[in-house]
Write an enzyme that holds these catalytic residues in place. Sequence first.
Site, PDB file in Angstrom:
ATOM      1  CD  GLU A  44      35.647 -69.295  58.849  1.00 56.68           C
ATOM      2  OE1 GLU A  44      34.909 -68.869  59.838  1.00 56.68           O
ATOM      3  OE2 GLU A  44      35.533 -68.637  57.462  1.00 56.68           O
ATOM      4  CD  GLU A  96      32.796 -68.805  53.420  1.00 54.13           C
ATOM      5  OE1 GLU A  96      33.312 -67.783  54.556  1.00 54.13           O
ATOM      6  OE2 GLU A  96      32.461 -70.449  54.152  1.00 54.13           O
TER       7      GLU A  96
END
Length: 506
Positions: A153, A254
């Site tokens: 990210e 995730e």
Amino acid sequence: MKFSASLLCLALGSLALVAADAIEPVTVKGTKFFYKNGTQFFMRGVDYQPVKDKNNPDPLADGDGCKRDIAYFKQLNLNVIRVYEVQTTNNHDECMNALAAAGIYLLLDINTPKYSINRADPVYDTTLYQYGMAKVNMFSKYPNMLGFVGGNEVTNDKTNTNASAYVKAFIRDMKGVLAKNKVSLPVGYAANDDLDINTNLQAYFACGDETDRADFYGINIYRWCGSDTTFSDSGYDKVLADFTNYPVPVFFSEYGCITAGVRKFTEVQAIYGKEMTDTMSGGLVYEYSEEGNNYGLVKIDGNSVKTTEDFSNLKSEMAKINPKGVTESSYNPSSSDAATCPQVSKDWQASATLPPTPSQSACDCVSNTFTCALKSDDDSSVGEILGFICGKMDCGPISSNPYNGTYGVYSTCNATVKVNWALSAYAKSAKNSAEACDFNGSAQKVTASSDSDTECKTKTDTISSGDSSSSSSSSSSSSDAIVLSVPAFAQLASVFVASVGLYAAL
Ligand SMILES: *[C@@H]1O[C@H](CO)[C@@H](O)[C@H](O)[C@H]1NC(C)=O
Ligand SMILES: *[C@@H]1O[C@H](CO)[C@@H](O)[C@H](O)[C@H]1NC(C)=O
Ligand SMILES: *[C@@H]1O[C@H](CO)[C@@H](O)[C@H](O)[C@H]1NC(C)=O
Ligand SMILES: *[C@@H]1O[C@H](CO)[C@@H](O)[C@H](O)[C@H]1NC(C)=O
Ligand SMILES: *[C@@H]1O[C@H](CO)[C@@H](O)[C@H](O)[C@H]1NC(C)=O
């Protein structure tokens, strides 16, 4: 403690059994992962970062904690964990061997908060390159390594898209280190899920030369919230559609939305169902232990583990899955055509032309030509000094422009080298007058040992091999290839020690 011949046989028998079952590497072919025997590998995982010591975050250095948790991983039917942060100064053999014995692979993030690309002010330099090299060398010796995450990210919205140029260069270089050492482990990226940037981000990491691309793409996804959610209203259908022609494996790095209360994990049946397994390779639930943000499947208190309702729900969902997949021999990916690199624009500011591989030798070499340098490495006026000098003269050699894909020859040197380059160039332009090398007392004249940097510009580093930075006892530090037979032997040896321990305790 009575000595028993049958128990000795039992101990030796289990040693033989474990040796025969030693974990085999999982490999990537096309868009899928495969076990050695050709069965397709789907990730059944959790993200694992229990924090015992905030100053030394490293769950894989805690052998006892790791073994304690493996019992829970088995209940969840897992075959992989993702770990975000470990330290290269620790030894990980005990935990890695225990995971291997349990058939569990590791997906490891290379970066740490200290060694990573800052999305707000992205830089990729010699320090990060060397850190990454030490990390991949240290872990690539384990037979149960599944792969490395080369960025998590980093670009996370449309204001920081240029950071991806540096992340992709880092991934390219980590792939280069592994290839040089003849290790075939993938290095990929883990993305957030932001509708403004998803399309460009996905394309960017999969475009260009094979050596430049991410080897897999993970998505941190929190769209399936509550047990009434369906494949289509979660938007999983759209995610899937985005990846039907993607060139590398895709999975959920995730998942597990918490906004609808206790998690029922009904998405598990979708993730491992036929519709998704044709395109995707499973996923990892965020996250194993409760760390203060309500995502924990278990609560760890000292050495005791308490499971939550989420844990029980996940356990019963994971018990029901049986993803089929294809066999490696019957799978002939039609092409691994790269995606098309996104056009550079206001919305995507990272060129397909990546920053160069950092070169310590070039940075050391140019340092020998400096005539003016900072007195202290951590002078806080560095930004101001650079702003002043680069406003007056061309700082091209230390500048980097991911928008235009132009990177100066010293742009991957560390901050000290860059500012000293600027100070020296400025002093030189003022004929090395004393006033030109002062900057309110921050800088001072130094003696150059060379007056030309011509030969510096083409200097590249040799890639380090083995894991000389590792504290591990089971590795060979001087061999130039990372040989998998060494850890296989180490694993055998540790099982032997465990068996002897068992036998001694009887
Ligand atoms: C292949 O190996 C995996 C991992 O050991 C195992 O789970 C699977 O059943 C094996 N497949 C076949 C067809 O033997
Ligand atoms: C920066 O790089 C130079 C030359 O490559 C090296 O001598 C110096 O120790 C480095 N400084 C830091 C803070 O890493
Ligand atoms: C990256 O983009 C941001 C936002 O446009 C900008 O402020 C920053 O200077 C850029 N960084 C580099 C290294 O070009
Ligand atoms: C890219 O290069 C052009 C031409 O040199 C320059 O005008 C422009 O400002 C550069 N763009 C960015 C974002 O730096
Ligand atoms: C020197 O210090 C003055 C006063 O603090 C400041 O205004 C000026 O920008 C500094 N000059 C440089 C070149 O750093």
